[in-house]
Write a protein that holds these residues in place. Structure first.
Motif, PDB file in Angstrom:
ATOM      1  N   TRP A  13       0.839  -1.193   0.000  1.00  0.00           N
ATOM      2  CA  TRP A  13       0.000   0.000   0.000  1.00  0.00           C
ATOM      3  C   TRP A  13       0.873   1.241   0.000  1.00  0.00           C
ATOM      4  N   THR A  14       0.239   2.411  -0.166  1.00  0.00           N
ATOM      5  CA  THR A  14       1.007   3.653  -0.160  1.00  0.00           C
ATOM      6  C   THR A  14       1.710   3.810   1.188  1.00  0.00           C
ATOM      7  N   ALA A  15       2.946   4.259   1.130  1.00  0.00           N
ATOM      8  CA  ALA A  15       3.794   4.294   2.318  1.00  0.00           C
ATOM      9  C   ALA A  15       3.304   5.331   3.314  1.00  0.00           C
ATOM     10  N   GLU A  16       3.237   4.915   4.583  1.00  0.00           N
ATOM     11  CA  GLU A  16       2.946   5.848   5.669  1.00  0.00           C
ATOM     12  C   GLU A  16       4.218   6.268   6.392  1.00  0.00           C
ATOM     13  N   SER A  17       5.309   5.537   6.164  1.00  0.00           N
ATOM     14  CA  SER A  17       6.592   5.885   6.779  1.00  0.00           C
ATOM     15  C   SER A  17       7.212   7.057   6.033  1.00  0.00           C
ATOM     16  N   ASP A  18       7.779   7.973   6.776  1.00  0.00           N
ATOM     17  CA  ASP A  18       8.338   9.185   6.183  1.00  0.00           C
ATOM     18  C   ASP A  18       9.616   8.930   5.397  1.00  0.00           C
ATOM     19  N   ASP A  19      10.264   7.764   5.594  1.00  0.00           N
ATOM     20  CA  ASP A  19      11.545   7.519   4.934  1.00  0.00           C
ATOM     21  C   ASP A  19      11.399   6.665   3.674  1.00  0.00           C
ATOM     22  N   LEU A  20      10.169   6.431   3.194  1.00  0.00           N
ATOM     23  CA  LEU A  20       9.945   5.671   1.959  1.00  0.00           C
ATOM     24  C   LEU A  20       9.399   6.582   0.861  1.00  0.00           C
ATOM     25  N   ASP A  21       9.754   6.250  -0.367  1.00  0.00           N
ATOM     26  CA  ASP A  21       9.230   6.934  -1.563  1.00  0.00           C
ATOM     27  C   ASP A  21       9.394   8.448  -1.471  1.00  0.00           C
TER      28      ASP A  21
END
Length: 723
Positions: A298-306
């Protein structure tokens, strides 16, 4: 006696109106598929056919024949005409003697004239022989407009071409032109219904409908055009721009293999720098599925991805936070994108580095405009082979998230099986392994929009270890899971993939909903995200789209024009509520429109005796006299009878008393018998009514002061007080 002549005139007027409506329907149907000459022939042929049929008596030969025979004869006649039309075009002797273009136009004229004439004859034959025969006429007229305009309703703003091209070249929204045609269609259908029903109150119904239709046009002019909500398979469009990016809980969708409704334009791209992709397709990435949420990616919720993605549309220039590697093997390409439908996030060519807002030259056409600079890759095969997977700068948490996947050992087992046959020198190469997985999906996968995987616990596993039948999202998830099982960081990118051939050598590229696409990407050290997109060799649905070069060029030209940017900014000031000026203008134009229609109704009531039948003359003449008196303030009191009203005014207006006496002698319920009423109607000359009207006008002129004459002349709605 003028009765037969007047009756014939009224019947002929109805035939003319009916012929015009059916001929207009034939013209609308023929316009997109023939020349101007052919459309004119269709109009003339239908017009002549309807008039000829209405002039036949019930004992005519056509009325005695079975309908099957008539339809068969018409079919044979049209077929012979089509053959003759082809002969005019295909015969070299004829074409050489009169010219190829004249021969072609002659063939079109002959075919469409005969076809439309036959349509008119058959429709009128049904209408006159059966009580339900008016239904095919109404269905034909309705279908003519619906078929012609249906493509535009689905978002194809250039269809039909003969309307879209005319409007777009002049910078007009085709929706306004089509709405005007829709209003005309409603009014013509109303006329047709009124004629068939023999309604004498046609002007009233027509006026009310006209007011409603023009009020709709006025509303759109002030508050904008509502546009249909469109979506593609991946749900890229259909949401408000600048939204949060929230999507449905399942990106996998099942459906059918009908891709016709996905040709709607969604964006136009202007290339500020010339660029031809090496892979044969332009990839525009909008978002990505990279973080496993326990069920699927799913779309990343972590700030260090994508970090290379931008979620919201910029109100000021925004630079992408992630550094783009291998800039010596990339080139800068700047594009300006005009969105024709709402989007969740901005998209750009592979590896965007900067987004900034752009002037919107036409706020009615473009929902949002922005400019994006991308560092597009120009990798060769040697640049991709020999690279390690991932980035040495990533943290352990980043590595884990880009490799996380469902706890299903079959992905790893199957992926290891696919890469086991790679040559020894490339056995440990990440890119070579990715190509092996892609090659298997290319050879064994079947592309289909209809599938049974959407609601499985793991749709990707249902696809990969089942019938291998699905569309881009299934291929992308399956490939990404297998890449990750091999230790290669991967994600599913979502956006648009447009064939490079669609650009056709110009600087503009049209993106349609059918171009919505998902593809897998792997991360290679020193290069960044690299597209490794499966392309199944077998497909159950044609996902190609017809080139729309004219629309592509016109929208590109509109996006280049910055002249109306200030007007656009002004129009957006407090756009949530109408301004006082808008409200005042709306009130003014509405009042003016009502005033015009009030005068039209007044004039209609005054002059309707000119075309009334002798049987209705007693009513229309008396009504015109009442309207005349009402304009001067001389009206019947509540509960006052017509006879009492005449007695009250007899000293001042003796002519009105005579008109009342004649009117009551002809009115059903007042006359002593039907025979007496019919005899009275037949013996009152038309000239006598007009003589009494003239005398009444002179009596009013002598008895009323001058200022009342002025008020009576300009009073628009005196007829409303008449009863």
């Amino acid at each position: 006696m003028t009765s037969p002549a007047n009756k014939l005139s009224y019947s002929f007027q109805r035939s003319l109106m009916r012929a015009f409506v059916l001929a207009a329907a034939c013209w609308v149907l023929s316009a997109p598929v023939t020349t101007v000459v052919g459309s004119f022939a269709a109009f003339a042929g239908a017009f002549a056919g309807v008039l000829w049929m209405d002039s036949r008596h019930r004992n005519h030969l056509l009325f005695s024949l079975r309908l099957v025979i008539v339809v068969l004869a018409v079919t044979v006649g049209v077929s012979l005409t089509a053959l003759l039309s082809r002969l005019l075009v295909g015969n070299s002797i004829i074409a050489g003697s009169i010219g190829a273009m004249l021969a072609y136009q002659s063939g079109q004229l002959l075919f469409w004239a005969v076809l439309a004439c036959c349509i008119g004859i058959v429709l009128r034959l049904y209408a006159r022989r059966y009580s339900w025969g008016n239904v095919p006429e109404l269905l034909f007229v309705t279908a003519a407009f619906v078929i012609t305009l249906a493509a535009h309703q689905r978002g194809m703003i250039d269809r039909p071409y003969f309307i879209g091209d005319f409007a777009l070249i002049r910078g007009i929204d085709p929706s306004y032109v089509l709405m005007g045609i829709g209003v005309a269609a409603v009014l013509t259908l109303t006329v047709l219904l009124m004629l068939e029903g023999g309604q004498h109150r046609l002007p009233y119904h027509f006026s009310v409908l006209a007011v409603l239709c023009f009020s709709l046009l006025l509303y759109v002019q002030l508050f904008g055009m509502p546009t249909p909500t469109m979506t593609d398979n991946l749900g890229l469009t259909g949401q408000g721009a600048g939204g949060s990016g929230s999507q449905s809980e399942n990106p996998f969708r099942d459906g059918d293999n009908d891709a016709n409704d996905r040709e709607a334009p969604v964006a136009i791209v202007l290339f500020r720098d010339d660029y031809e992709p090496q892979g044969g397709a332009y990839y525009f990435r909008e978002s990505a599925y990279s973080e496993f949420n326990g069920t699927l990616l799913w779309t990343a919720e972590s700030d260090d991805l994508d970090l290379d993605l931008v979620e919201n549309f910029p109100s000021s220039p925004v630079s992408v936070t992630e550094h783009v590697p291998a800039q010596d093997r990339r080139r800068s390409v700047t594009t300006t994108i005009g969105l024709l439908t709402p989007h969740r996030s901005p998209f750009g060519l592979d590896a965007p580095v900067r987004f900034e807002p752009a002037p919107n030259p036409n706020s009615l056409r473009f929902r949002q405009t922005y400019t994006v600079e991308s560092m597009v890759p120009e990798f060769e095969f040697p640049d991709l082979i020999g690279r390690t997977a991932g980035s040495p700068d990533w943290t352990i948490a980043q590595w884990e998230r880009y490799l996380e996947m469902p706890d299903d050992p079959r992905y790893g087992e199957f992926a290891e099986h696919l890469v086991s046959n790679i040559q020894a020198e490339f056995a440990d190469d990440p890119y070579a392994k990715a190509l092996a997985v892609k090659a298997w999906l290319d050879d064994n996968g079947i592309y289909s929009l209809k599938n049974q995987h959407a609601y499985a616990d793991d749709p990707a596993a249902s696809f990969l270890f089942g019938d291998v039948t699905g569309y881009c999202i299934h291929f992308s998830y399956a490939a990404t899971y297998m890449y990750r099982s091999l230790g290669i960081p991967a994600r599913v990118a979502v956006g648009y993939s447009v064939p490079a051939a669609n650009r056709a050598g110009g600087s503009a590229l049209l993106i349609q909903a059918i171009h919505g696409h998902a593809w897998p990407e792997i991360y290679l050290d020193g290069l960044g995200w690299v597209i490794v997109d499966p392309a199944p060799s077998r497909t159950l649905v044609d996902m190609s789209s017809d080139p729309q070069d004219s629309l592509q060029q016109m929208l590109g030209d509109m996006l280049r024009d910055d002249a109306s940017f200030q007007a656009f900014l002004d129009s957006q000031t407090d756009s949530s509520l109408p301004s006082l000026r808008q409200v005042a203008l709306a009130i003014f134009w509405s009042a003016l429109l009502l005033l015009v229609f009030a005068y039209l109704i007044r004039f209609w009531r005054q002059f309707s005796p000119l075309w009334s039948t002798p049987e209705s003359l007693y009513r229309t003449q008396y009504r015109a006299a009442l309207d005349m008196l009402s304009a001067y303030g001389i009206r019947r009191r509540p509960g006052e009878s017509r006879e009492a009203f005449a007695r009250r005014t007899v000293n001042q207006l003796p002519s009105f008393g005579q008109m009342t006496e004649l009117h009551l002698s002809c009115t059903p319920g007042y006359a002593y018998s039907l025979h007496t009423a019919a005899g009275t109607l037949a013996t009152i000359p038309e000239a006598h009514w007009y003589q009494l009207r003239h005398q009444l006008r002179q009596e009013i002129k002598r008895s009323q002061p001058g200022w009342r004459h002025l008020l009576a002349a300009i009073h628009p709605m005196a007829w409303m007080a008449t009863h």
